[in-house]
Design a protein around this motif. Structure first.
Motif, mmCIF file in Angstrom:
data_model
loop_
_atom_site.group_PDB
_atom_site.id
_atom_site.type_symbol
_atom_site.label_atom_id
_atom_site.label_comp_id
_atom_site.label_asym_id
_atom_site.label_seq_id
_atom_site.Cartn_x
_atom_site.Cartn_y
_atom_site.Cartn_z
ATOM 1 N N HIS A 60 21.102 -25.780 -21.285
ATOM 2 C CA HIS A 60 19.986 -26.491 -20.669
ATOM 3 C C HIS A 60 20.129 -28.001 -20.802
ATOM 4 O O HIS A 60 20.638 -28.498 -21.805
ATOM 5 N N ALA A 61 19.649 -28.705 -19.777
ATOM 6 C CA ALA A 61 19.769 -30.167 -19.759
ATOM 7 C C ALA A 61 19.039 -30.822 -20.930
ATOM 8 O O ALA A 61 19.507 -31.819 -21.479
ATOM 9 N N ILE A 62 17.869 -30.273 -21.344
ATOM 10 C CA ILE A 62 17.151 -30.901 -22.455
ATOM 11 C C ILE A 62 17.536 -30.285 -23.797
ATOM 12 O O ILE A 62 16.914 -30.568 -24.822
ATOM 13 N N GLY A 93 22.315 -27.927 -11.931
ATOM 14 C CA GLY A 93 21.218 -28.791 -12.336
ATOM 15 C C GLY A 93 20.484 -29.412 -11.161
ATOM 16 O O GLY A 93 19.459 -30.059 -11.334
ATOM 17 N N GLY A 94 20.994 -29.206 -9.943
ATOM 18 C CA GLY A 94 20.303 -29.712 -8.752
ATOM 19 C C GLY A 94 19.236 -28.732 -8.296
ATOM 20 O O GLY A 94 18.663 -27.999 -9.109
ATOM 21 N N ALA A 95 18.941 -28.720 -6.975
ATOM 22 C CA ALA A 95 17.920 -27.829 -6.444
ATOM 23 C C ALA A 95 18.466 -26.410 -6.373
ATOM 24 O O ALA A 95 19.619 -26.189 -6.029
ATOM 25 N N LEU A 96 17.592 -25.436 -6.724
ATOM 26 C CA LEU A 96 17.996 -24.038 -6.644
ATOM 27 C C LEU A 96 17.992 -23.572 -5.198
ATOM 28 O O LEU A 96 17.133 -23.993 -4.413
ATOM 29 N N VAL A 97 18.917 -22.700 -4.848
ATOM 30 C CA VAL A 97 18.912 -22.096 -3.515
ATOM 31 C C VAL A 97 17.597 -21.339 -3.330
ATOM 32 O O VAL A 97 17.208 -20.555 -4.194
ATOM 33 N N GLY A 98 16.901 -21.605 -2.233
ATOM 34 C CA GLY A 98 15.659 -20.881 -1.956
ATOM 35 C C GLY A 98 14.445 -21.448 -2.666
ATOM 36 O O GLY A 98 13.365 -20.894 -2.558
ATOM 37 N N GLY A 99 14.586 -22.527 -3.427
ATOM 38 C CA GLY A 99 13.437 -23.137 -4.084
ATOM 39 C C GLY A 99 13.292 -22.708 -5.525
ATOM 40 O O GLY A 99 13.914 -21.745 -5.982
#
Lengths: 109, 549
Positions: free
Chosen positions: B241-243, B332-338
């Protein structure tokens, strides 16, 4: 339902003056309110921890663990709430219901 | 910043909002196949139930003949909406521990309902929660108010579910939004009109079993990748995870104590003011079964919420590190489908396309079932409270009342479809805040005071209830979620998104104040009538009995 028939009110009066009924109402109120206080107390204590001392919840569960204290604590709140629910339902479905059945029977006699 | 945090707090429920921009997905044949199987099964249930629905009691409460275990599943089904599986999983996936804190708040109201309300609801009520409030108060006025409160909550929640259904079906099945909304509306009409509460309950039970089975299977498959070790899972999740270690403790989401407490008050006490949940207490034969049903329901809900929490953490590793689930493969970008698709991606990653199809069908079925429950609650407020009691003063025949409830269902179905189409772009956070705010501030205080406070009078109940309703409404409109995000003003007039901390105590204060100052003859009759109500609440003397079939 909207008009109170006298026989109904009479049996209500009889039930109210039965000491068993007073005991039932008192015991149920004590159990229900104290269990509610425990659940809400534990929960709002937890929310206060989250809001004011989040660092404490972050501490590792044991030396070298990635799991934090907060994880089992959160799960424990859910499990505890359910166990208290089970306790109340057991008391109400056995002790209170048999007392209530006795009271109703005595009112009809 | 505060506005952002507050919005995040509503994320699981508003989570459909961010799918609005999501593109239509290719046709998902597995999902559509599974969905048709479910629809056919529920239509068979409806056909079976229709032959058993003869009286108004059958229509509103399944004749009081549902067992505690069955009703427990149905209550759990009513509470575990698609937002729970999809939204809460995504929340844990993105925010870690904060999502878990939110999940706990979503659960804790249930024990309190069991302790303080379950048996009184069953002993005092017949069809709707207005029965209880108007037990010793003025039928016409109190019922009109209770029906208004119910219908407000039902309509807000209907929009949430309809918009959610449209977005979900666009993503999962690759069909059009408009078509999805119409399909949901029409199926709901069929369940409610023909099958009444019997069909609605069984659809809810089937769906709850599927959801529990699907969630459990998914968590077992996901955990097998970690050797069923939570320690192993936590270690890899922190790495992925990023954090980092931040996902293991409270973060920024609930850092503002006032917002956190206000949110939790609305969640905890809002449950006790949702008409479609309260109705579930009248479908069982007696108070004993009512208590057992909440015990089963809390067991299922608690288990499912813990499953959802683990799912969120496993998804951090399994979905979060696989570029195929991110737009353009950017981790870490946008997930496919939201953002809501986390649980679905996880299902595909560990169970393949067939399991994805199964879970998609379950998620959609969930919306159908919840919408049917809501419509039934709304229809009974119209036919039982407004038509039969207020308008006809109790002189309507069963046949007339049934006809009105069916007409009301059709109207609500059309309204639901219309609102769903109209509010496609609506901010759902606002509506969920409003639903729980109104339920906790208008319905709950009046209901609990009617059960527990001898001094309650008609005037007090009306004034307090209306103050709760209006203040919740106004505070939500002035909140950051609406004033800034929806209406585009620079700064919110009321700094918090959740009104309950302010509107709920206000409602209680007005109820107590107005009732105490009420010196009318009617008020003293109402106070005197509490003594008999108390006997019935405790012993069930004179409570509506289950009808025999």
């Amino acid at each position: 339902m909207s008009t109170q028939q006298t026989p109904h009110s009479q049996s209500c009066d009889r039930i109210r003056s039965n000491p068993k009924f007073q005991r039932l109402a008192r015991q149920r109120a004590v159990l229900a309110w104290s269990l509610s206080a425990v659940v809400l107390g534990v929960y709002y204590l937890f929310i206060m921890l989250v809001a004011f001392v989040p660092g404490w919840l972050h501490l590792p569960l044991y030396e070298g663990s990635h799991l934090s204290r907060g994880i089992p604590l959160g799960a424990a709140i859910i499990v505890l709430s359910w166990l208290l629910t089970a306790w109340y339902v057991r008391s109400a479905n056995t002790r209170f219901d048999s007392l209530s059945a006795e009271i109703l029977q005595e009112a009809q006699a | 910043m505060k506005a952002l945090l507050a919005l995040l707090a509503l994320a699981p429920l508003s989570s459909f909002a961010d799918t609005i921009t999501a593109q239509k997905q290719p046709l998902n044949l597995h999902a559509i196949g599974m969905f048709f199987v479910f629809v056919l099964a529920t239509l068979a249930i409806t056909w079976w139930a229709a032959r058993r629905t003869r009286s108004t009691a059958d229509f509103y409460t399944a004749g009081g003949g549902i067992s505690g275990f069955q009703n427990g599943l149905a209550i759990a089904g009513d509470y575990m909406s698609a937002a729970t599986l999809l939204g809460l999983t995504s929340l844990v996936f993105t925010k870690g521990y904060d999502g878990f804190v939110y999940i706990i708040g979503f659960f804790v109201g249930w024990p309190v309902i069991t302790f303080l309300m379950a048996e009184r609801l069953r002993n005092l009520g017949k069809y709707t929660f207005a029965d209880i409030v108007s037990y010793r108060l003025d039928q016409t006025r109190v019922r009109s108010f209770a029906a208004l409160g119910s219908l407000t909550v039902v309509c807000c929640y209907l929009i949430v579910q309809m918009v959610g259904a449209g977005q979900l079906i666009k993503l999962l099945f690759g069909l059009d939004y408009q078509m999805a909304v119409v399909v949901v509306g029409v199926l709901m009409l069929v369940y409610v009109i023909f099958g009444g509460m019997i069909a609605t309950t069984w659809v809810q039970i089937v769906k709850a079993v599927l959801l529990l089975a699907g969630g459990t299977t998914l968590v077992l498959m996901a955990m097998s990748e970690f050797g069923f070790s939570l320690e192993n899972l936590a270690g890899r999740a922190v790495q992925a995870h990023a954090i980092g270690n931040g996902i293991m403790g409270p973060g920024s989401m609930l850092a503002d104590p006032i917002n956190a407490v206000s949110l939790s008050l609305g969640l905890v006490f809002g449950i006790a003011g949702l008409p479609h949940i309260l109705m579930r207490f009248f479908t069982v034969p007696n108070a004993k079964e009512a208590r057992r049903s909440v015990l089963f329901a809390t067991g299922f809900i608690g288990f499912f919420f813990l499953v959802v929490c683990v799912l969120g953490y496993t998804a951090i590793v399994i979905v979060g590190t696989d570029p195929k689930y991110f737009v353009d493969g950017k981790l870490g970008g946008a997930l496919v489908g939201g953002g809501n698709m986390v649980a679905m991606h996880l299902a595909q990653a560990v169970g393949g396309n067939l399991f994805l199809g199964f879970l998609s069908a379950v998620a959609f079925a969930t919306i159908l079932a919840v919408v049917a429950g809501l419509a039934l609650a709304g229809a009974s407020a119209i036919s039982h409270d407004l038509y039969a009691t207020v308008l006809k003063k109790g002189r309507a025949s069963e046949k007339q009342e049934m006809r009105v409830s069916r007409i009301a269902t059709v109207c609500l179905g059309l309204v639901a479809i219309g609102l769903g189409l109209l509010f496609e772009q609506m901010n759902i956070a606002f509506l969920v805040g409003l639903t729980f705010g109104v339920a906790a501030s208008a319905n709950f205080p009046v209901l609990i005071m009617a059960m527990y406070w001898k001094g309650l009078t008609t005037r007090g109940a009306l004034c307090g209830g209306l103050v709760g309703l209006v203040s919740a409404l106004v505070l939500v409109i002035l909140s950051p979620a609406v004033w800034v995000t929806v209406l585009g003003h620079a700064k919110a007039i009321f700094p918090y998104d959740h009104p309950a901390l302010f509107s709920m105590p206000l409602a209680f204060a007005v109820i107590v104040l107005v009732s105490s100052l009420d010196r009318s003859a009617r008020a003293s009759r109402e106070r005197a009538a509490y003594a008999d109500q108390f006997v019935r609440a405790q012993t069930g003397l004179g409570a509506a009995a289950a009808s025999s079939h």
